[in-house]
Design a protein around this motif. Structure first.
Motif, PDB file in Angstrom:
ATOM      1  N   ILE A 102       0.838  -1.201   0.000  1.00 12.90           N
ATOM      2  CA  ILE A 102       0.000   0.000   0.000  1.00 12.90           C
ATOM      3  C   ILE A 102       0.870   1.248   0.000  1.00 12.90           C
ATOM      4  O   ILE A 102       0.566   2.236  -0.690  1.00 12.90           O
ATOM      5  CB  ILE A 102      -0.948  -0.014   1.214  1.00 12.90           C
ATOM      6  CG1 ILE A 102      -1.977  -1.128   1.058  1.00 12.90           C
ATOM      7  CG2 ILE A 102      -1.653   1.340   1.369  1.00 12.90           C
ATOM      8  CD1 ILE A 102      -2.967  -1.241   2.187  1.00 12.90           C
ATOM      9  N   LEU A 103       1.975   1.218   0.745  1.00 14.13           N
ATOM     10  CA  LEU A 103       2.886   2.368   0.766  1.00 14.13           C
ATOM     11  C   LEU A 103       3.433   2.663  -0.628  1.00 14.13           C
ATOM     12  O   LEU A 103       3.525   3.826  -1.038  1.00 14.13           O
ATOM     13  CB  LEU A 103       4.040   2.094   1.731  1.00 14.13           C
ATOM     14  CG  LEU A 103       3.704   2.084   3.229  1.00 14.13           C
ATOM     15  CD1 LEU A 103       4.921   1.641   4.040  1.00 14.13           C
ATOM     16  CD2 LEU A 103       3.243   3.458   3.683  1.00 14.13           C
ATOM     17  N   ILE A 104       3.782   1.607  -1.354  1.00 17.14           N
ATOM     18  CA  ILE A 104       4.317   1.784  -2.707  1.00 17.14           C
ATOM     19  C   ILE A 104       3.234   2.275  -3.663  1.00 17.14           C
ATOM     20  O   ILE A 104       3.448   3.209  -4.449  1.00 17.14           O
ATOM     21  CB  ILE A 104       4.926   0.459  -3.217  1.00 17.14           C
ATOM     22  CG1 ILE A 104       6.166   0.100  -2.395  1.00 17.14           C
ATOM     23  CG2 ILE A 104       5.283   0.565  -4.701  1.00 17.14           C
ATOM     24  CD1 ILE A 104       6.702  -1.294  -2.667  1.00 17.14           C
ATOM     25  N   GLU A 105       2.055   1.644  -3.598  1.00 22.03           N
ATOM     26  CA  GLU A 105       0.963   1.995  -4.509  1.00 22.03           C
ATOM     27  C   GLU A 105       0.463   3.417  -4.278  1.00 22.03           C
ATOM     28  O   GLU A 105       0.023   4.092  -5.201  1.00 22.03           O
ATOM     29  CB  GLU A 105      -0.197   1.011  -4.337  1.00 22.03           C
ATOM     30  CG  GLU A 105       0.104  -0.420  -4.757  1.00 22.03           C
ATOM     31  CD  GLU A 105       0.160  -0.586  -6.261  1.00 22.03           C
ATOM     32  OE1 GLU A 105      -0.294   0.326  -6.989  1.00 22.03           O
ATOM     33  OE2 GLU A 105       0.664  -1.628  -6.721  1.00 22.03           O
ATOM     34  N   GLU A 106       0.522   3.882  -3.032  1.00 19.39           N
ATOM     35  CA  GLU A 106      -0.041   5.188  -2.678  1.00 19.39           C
ATOM     36  C   GLU A 106       1.033   6.191  -2.278  1.00 19.39           C
ATOM     37  O   GLU A 106       0.753   7.124  -1.516  1.00 19.39           O
ATOM     38  CB  GLU A 106      -1.045   5.010  -1.536  1.00 19.39           C
ATOM     39  CG  GLU A 106      -2.303   4.272  -1.912  1.00 19.39           C
ATOM     40  CD  GLU A 106      -3.206   5.055  -2.853  1.00 19.39           C
ATOM     41  OE1 GLU A 106      -3.146   6.307  -2.825  1.00 19.39           O
ATOM     42  OE2 GLU A 106      -3.966   4.423  -3.605  1.00 19.39           O
ATOM     43  N   LYS A 107       2.246   6.016  -2.790  1.00 20.02           N
ATOM     44  CA  LYS A 107       3.349   6.874  -2.354  1.00 20.02           C
ATOM     45  C   LYS A 107       3.090   8.355  -2.641  1.00 20.02           C
ATOM     46  O   LYS A 107       3.536   9.221  -1.872  1.00 20.02           O
ATOM     47  CB  LYS A 107       4.658   6.424  -3.007  1.00 20.02           C
ATOM     48  CG  LYS A 107       4.674   6.463  -4.526  1.00 20.02           C
ATOM     49  CD  LYS A 107       6.000   5.923  -5.049  1.00 20.02           C
ATOM     50  CE  LYS A 107       6.018   5.907  -6.563  1.00 20.02           C
ATOM     51  NZ  LYS A 107       7.297   5.354  -7.088  1.00 20.02           N
ATOM     52  N   GLU A 108       2.349   8.655  -3.713  1.00 19.42           N
ATOM     53  CA  GLU A 108       2.040  10.051  -4.029  1.00 19.42           C
ATOM     54  C   GLU A 108       1.158  10.687  -2.966  1.00 19.42           C
ATOM     55  O   GLU A 108       1.189  11.903  -2.767  1.00 19.42           O
ATOM     56  CB  GLU A 108       1.353  10.151  -5.399  1.00 19.42           C
ATOM     57  CG  GLU A 108       2.256   9.786  -6.564  1.00 19.42           C
ATOM     58  CD  GLU A 108       1.550   9.949  -7.893  1.00 19.42           C
ATOM     59  OE1 GLU A 108       0.369  10.364  -7.897  1.00 19.42           O
ATOM     60  OE2 GLU A 108       2.170   9.654  -8.932  1.00 19.42           O
ATOM     61  N   ASN A 109       0.347   9.870  -2.304  1.00 17.94           N
ATOM     62  CA  ASN A 109      -0.557  10.378  -1.273  1.00 17.94           C
ATOM     63  C   ASN A 109       0.041  10.279   0.130  1.00 17.94           C
ATOM     64  O   ASN A 109      -0.611  10.676   1.107  1.00 17.94           O
ATOM     65  CB  ASN A 109      -1.882   9.605  -1.311  1.00 17.94           C
ATOM     66  CG  ASN A 109      -2.630   9.820  -2.603  1.00 17.94           C
ATOM     67  OD1 ASN A 109      -2.987  10.931  -2.937  1.00 17.94           O
ATOM     68  ND2 ASN A 109      -2.846   8.744  -3.348  1.00 17.94           N
ATOM     69  N   ILE A 110       1.268   9.735   0.222  1.00 21.66           N
ATOM     70  CA  ILE A 110       1.911   9.557   1.522  1.00 21.66           C
ATOM     71  C   ILE A 110       3.141  10.445   1.666  1.00 21.66           C
ATOM     72  O   ILE A 110       3.296  11.141   2.669  1.00 21.66           O
ATOM     73  CB  ILE A 110       2.302   8.079   1.712  1.00 21.66           C
ATOM     74  CG1 ILE A 110       1.032   7.204   1.784  1.00 21.66           C
ATOM     75  CG2 ILE A 110       3.135   7.896   2.984  1.00 21.66           C
ATOM     76  CD1 ILE A 110       1.310   5.718   1.823  1.00 21.66           C
ATOM     77  N   LEU A 111       4.009  10.435   0.651  1.00 17.92           N
ATOM     78  CA  LEU A 111       5.236  11.223   0.711  1.00 17.92           C
ATOM     79  C   LEU A 111       4.924  12.712   0.797  1.00 17.92           C
ATOM     80  O   LEU A 111       4.036  13.225   0.102  1.00 17.92           O
ATOM     81  CB  LEU A 111       6.102  10.932  -0.514  1.00 17.92           C
ATOM     82  CG  LEU A 111       6.653   9.500  -0.645  1.00 17.92           C
ATOM     83  CD1 LEU A 111       7.442   9.343  -1.932  1.00 17.92           C
ATOM     84  CD2 LEU A 111       7.517   9.146   0.562  1.00 17.92           C
TER      85      LEU A 111
END
Length: 294
Positions: A102-111
């Motif tokens: 999930i971190l990889i798939e949603e990195k734009e919404n996390i970073l």
């Protein structure tokens, strides 16, 4: 696409039927989560064409889900109490290995949106507090007798079903984990098995549970779509928090059995089953890559 959607539904059912990650997480990992949510939303409020397309998609998905769920329930009901620590270790593997995906798939919404970590803390807190203060945990599920329904128990089952199905459609904590927290997982699984073996004394409880599931879908699906569209970063952080919190819930799961057992510890944790659980999640991610090439 029929076979692919059948496989997708089957994999979702395996996740939904066990405490750990939700069917929504599997949909997310396999890359069809947005289509799944939009189909549910269109089924409720779409036009004629949108509803027809949604029905076709959900029927294919649903057939795989039913087959996977029934097979999983028949298997789990027979070994759940006896092998609780191995199964719990498997669930922990599901959760731990799903989080990086999930971190990889949603990195734009996390970073660079770390101010939203507050929502992850809220997610952790929700699960931990529900688990800690749940009156069933520590007293055993035996306090809930589903073959003798009362009005209060019906209301409790209905509300928990609404909450559980809401979790199942989110890529985070599974509805089964919430059933475990509220002390209904083993009773509901056993009730399904009893009905499948033609003991219809448990049918009323499944009807109440099913009505709660339907109500939960209608009550939450628009909200889920709205927050994912408008507050995706905050929602993803909340989902990650719910998943992290569910680790505590799974560790405490043995205390909610009919004959309570001690919470899972380092001594009862099973590394082999943990690795198997992680391997299943990695395999599903590989399946997603394969399906995207089709």
């Amino acid at each position: 696409m029929y076979i692919i959607n059948f496989i997708r539904g089957f994999c979702m059912a395996l996740a939904d039927s066990v405490p750990g990650v939700s069917g929504g997480t599997i949909a997310f990992i396999l890359g069809f989560y947005d289509k799944f949510i939009n189909s549910l939303n269109n089924l409720v409020s779409g036009n004629k064409k949108e509803r027809l397309d949604s029905i076709k998609f959900l029927l294919k998905l649903g057939l795989g889900w039913i087959v996977g769920f029934l097979l999983s329930v028949l298997f789990l009901a027979s070994i759940f109490d006896k092998e609780i620590y191995k199964i719990s270790s498997l669930f922990i593997g599901f959760i731990i290995f799903a989080i990086p995906i999930i971190l990889i798939e949603e990195k734009e919404n996390i970073l660079n949106k770390y101010q939203n970590i507050f929502f992850a803390i809220i997610g952790i807190g929700i699960v931990v507090l529900i688990t800690y203060f749940n009156p069933v945990v520590g007293n055993g599920a035996g306090n809930i007798s589903l073959d003798r329904l009362s009005l209060g128990l019906c209301i409790y089952i209905f509300i928990v079903a609404m909450i559980a199905i809401s979790a199942m459609v989110l890529p985070g904590i599974s509805g089964s984990t919430l059933l475990l927290i509220f002390g209904l997982y083993a009773p509901i699984i056993n009730s399904i098995k009893e009905v499948l073996t033609f003991n219809f004394d448990y049918l009323p409880v499944l009807i109440v549970f099913g009505l709660g599931v339907i109500a939960g879908i209608f009550a939450t699906i628009k909200g889920v779509k709205y927050v994912l569209l408008n507050y995706r970063s905050q929602t993803i952080y909340m989902i990650l928090g719910l998943m992290l919190g569910s680790i505590y819930a799974v560790f405490m799961g043995p205390t909610s059995l009919e004959i309570p057992k001690s919470p899972m510890s380092i001594k009862t944790f099973n590394l082999v089953f943990f690795i198997i659980g992680g391997g299943i999640i990695v395999a599903l991610q590989k399946l997603k890559v394969y399906l995207e090439k089709k």
